[in-house]
Design a protein around this motif. Structure first.
Motif, mmCIF file in Angstrom:
data_model
loop_
_atom_site.group_PDB
_atom_site.id
_atom_site.type_symbol
_atom_site.label_atom_id
_atom_site.label_comp_id
_atom_site.label_asym_id
_atom_site.label_seq_id
_atom_site.Cartn_x
_atom_site.Cartn_y
_atom_site.Cartn_z
ATOM 1 N N GLY A 1 0.350 -18.426 -19.492
ATOM 2 C CA GLY A 1 -0.456 -16.971 -19.645
ATOM 3 C C GLY A 1 -1.285 -16.858 -19.534
ATOM 4 O O GLY A 1 -2.012 -16.008 -20.245
ATOM 5 N N SER A 2 -3.033 -16.943 -18.827
ATOM 6 C CA SER A 2 -3.940 -17.088 -18.078
ATOM 7 C C SER A 2 -3.841 -16.578 -16.984
ATOM 8 O O SER A 2 -5.260 -16.652 -16.415
ATOM 9 N N ASP A 3 -2.940 -16.563 -16.012
ATOM 10 C CA ASP A 3 -2.801 -15.382 -14.557
ATOM 11 C C ASP A 3 -2.954 -14.245 -15.011
ATOM 12 O O ASP A 3 -1.708 -13.677 -15.534
ATOM 13 N N PHE A 4 -3.631 -13.720 -13.822
ATOM 14 C CA PHE A 4 -4.302 -12.718 -14.301
ATOM 15 C C PHE A 4 -3.787 -11.717 -12.694
ATOM 16 O O PHE A 4 -5.114 -12.816 -11.640
ATOM 17 N N PRO A 5 -4.277 -11.127 -12.055
ATOM 18 C CA PRO A 5 -3.752 -10.795 -10.512
ATOM 19 C C PRO A 5 -5.233 -10.292 -10.273
ATOM 20 O O PRO A 5 -5.659 -9.677 -10.976
ATOM 21 N N PRO A 6 -5.583 -10.342 -9.132
ATOM 22 C CA PRO A 6 -7.005 -10.456 -8.757
ATOM 23 C C PRO A 6 -6.954 -8.377 -8.187
ATOM 24 O O PRO A 6 -5.490 -8.168 -8.306
ATOM 25 N N PRO A 7 -7.880 -8.347 -7.448
ATOM 26 C CA PRO A 7 -7.941 -6.665 -6.976
ATOM 27 C C PRO A 7 -6.761 -6.769 -5.750
ATOM 28 O O PRO A 7 -6.688 -7.634 -5.231
ATOM 29 N N VAL A 8 -6.125 -5.877 -5.497
ATOM 30 C CA VAL A 8 -5.519 -5.253 -4.144
ATOM 31 C C VAL A 8 -6.568 -5.310 -3.221
ATOM 32 O O VAL A 8 -7.285 -4.453 -3.447
ATOM 33 N N MET A 9 -5.643 -5.224 -2.162
ATOM 34 C CA MET A 9 -6.726 -5.088 -1.092
ATOM 35 C C MET A 9 -6.262 -3.511 -0.276
ATOM 36 O O MET A 9 -5.116 -4.039 -0.666
ATOM 37 N N ARG A 10 -6.589 -2.674 0.006
ATOM 38 C CA ARG A 10 -6.412 -1.631 0.145
ATOM 39 C C ARG A 10 -6.216 -1.691 2.092
ATOM 40 O O ARG A 10 -7.314 -1.886 2.466
ATOM 41 N N VAL A 11 -4.977 -1.549 2.496
ATOM 42 C CA VAL A 11 -5.680 -0.949 4.471
ATOM 43 C C VAL A 11 -4.792 0.349 4.374
ATOM 44 O O VAL A 11 -3.219 0.246 3.984
ATOM 45 N N ASP A 12 -4.922 0.944 5.480
ATOM 46 C CA ASP A 12 -4.332 2.064 5.639
ATOM 47 C C ASP A 12 -3.442 1.846 6.726
ATOM 48 O O ASP A 12 -4.025 0.663 7.993
ATOM 49 N N LYS B 1 -0.872 2.990 10.224
ATOM 50 C CA LYS B 1 -0.982 4.353 10.420
ATOM 51 C C LYS B 1 0.066 4.672 10.426
ATOM 52 O O LYS B 1 1.341 4.633 10.492
ATOM 53 N N LYS B 2 0.755 6.556 10.666
ATOM 54 C CA LYS B 2 1.654 7.068 10.633
ATOM 55 C C LYS B 2 2.295 7.699 11.722
ATOM 56 O O LYS B 2 1.758 7.508 12.622
ATOM 57 N N LYS B 3 3.406 7.989 12.362
ATOM 58 C CA LYS B 3 4.045 8.605 13.430
ATOM 59 C C LYS B 3 2.932 9.367 13.647
ATOM 60 O O LYS B 3 3.193 10.194 14.633
ATOM 61 N N ASP B 4 3.486 10.614 12.243
ATOM 62 C CA ASP B 4 2.086 11.983 12.711
ATOM 63 C C ASP B 4 1.013 11.644 12.654
ATOM 64 O O ASP B 4 0.249 12.855 12.912
ATOM 65 N N GLY B 5 0.590 10.484 13.267
ATOM 66 C CA GLY B 5 -0.659 10.636 13.251
ATOM 67 C C GLY B 5 -2.070 10.330 12.032
ATOM 68 O O GLY B 5 -3.366 9.722 12.429
ATOM 69 N N GLY B 6 -1.041 10.626 11.200
ATOM 70 C CA GLY B 6 -2.508 10.509 9.817
ATOM 71 C C GLY B 6 -1.896 8.587 9.217
ATOM 72 O O GLY B 6 -1.405 7.424 10.332
ATOM 73 N N THR B 7 -2.129 8.582 8.123
ATOM 74 C CA THR B 7 -1.965 6.560 7.075
ATOM 75 C C THR B 7 -1.453 6.633 6.005
ATOM 76 O O THR B 7 -1.842 8.301 5.621
ATOM 77 N N ARG B 8 -1.332 6.469 5.824
ATOM 78 C CA ARG B 8 -0.435 5.491 4.439
ATOM 79 C C ARG B 8 -1.742 4.402 3.787
ATOM 80 O O ARG B 8 -1.295 3.748 4.921
ATOM 81 N N PRO B 9 -1.648 4.336 2.776
ATOM 82 C CA PRO B 9 -2.539 3.128 1.676
ATOM 83 C C PRO B 9 -0.959 2.316 1.767
ATOM 84 O O PRO B 9 -0.642 1.747 1.305
ATOM 85 N N LEU B 10 -1.196 0.944 1.808
ATOM 86 C CA LEU B 10 -0.570 -0.065 1.438
ATOM 87 C C LEU B 10 -1.669 -1.034 0.735
ATOM 88 O O LEU B 10 -2.835 -1.656 1.142
ATOM 89 N N GLY B 11 -1.231 -1.450 -0.039
ATOM 90 C CA GLY B 11 -2.065 -2.299 -1.092
ATOM 91 C C GLY B 11 -1.363 -4.091 -0.854
ATOM 92 O O GLY B 11 -0.370 -4.085 -0.556
ATOM 93 N N VAL B 12 -2.094 -4.746 0.083
ATOM 94 C CA VAL B 12 -2.227 -6.780 -0.163
ATOM 95 C C VAL B 12 -2.452 -7.602 -0.780
ATOM 96 O O VAL B 12 -3.753 -7.323 -1.356
#
Length: 132
Positions: free
Chosen positions: A56-67, A69-80
């Protein structure tokens, strides 16, 4: 006699989760540890994760954010997440999914196996035409 660990998680389940994460591939998280790096000390890394999860001592580390690219030229964030956290998430999924899946409503589509937003839209569309 009391249990030595807080949660009953088998080492085999952690191994099964590792195999799924390895098959899915993916990139390193915030710790920079790739699948290949994790595999260099596979036994030690899986044991450490199993030990933390079952105590019970496992705590998740931070998640890396990666942007992404979307088809319309914008971006969306993805957590890794880190490799170890992806394995931990898979262990939880393997334990919880068979327990909770039977109690979901048949019209629940979000984050469920073999269900998608496209299927939900198709059902909604069909029902709208039936009520017209």
């Amino acid at each position: 006699m009391t249990e030595a660990k807080s949660f009953t998680i088998s080492k085999g389940l952690v191994w099964q989760a590792w195999l799924r994460v390895k098959t899915n591939k993916g990139t390193a998280g915030v710790d920079g540890q790739s699948l290949a790096d994790f595999e260099h000390n596979l036994g030690g890394n899986l044991y450490k994760l199993w030990n933390r999860m079952s105590s019970g001592s496992d705590f998740p580390p931070p998640v890396m954010r990666v942007d992404i690219k979307k088809k319309d030229g914008g971006t969306r964030p993805l957590g890794v997440p880190t490799v170890a956290d992806r394995i931990a998430q898979t262990v939880v999924k393997l334990v919880m999914e068979p327990l909770v899946e039977p109690v979901f409503h048949k019209d629940s589509y979000g984050y469920r196996p073999k269900r998608s937003a496209h299927q939900a839209l198709a059902v909604a569309r069909k029902r709208c035409w039936q009520r017209e």
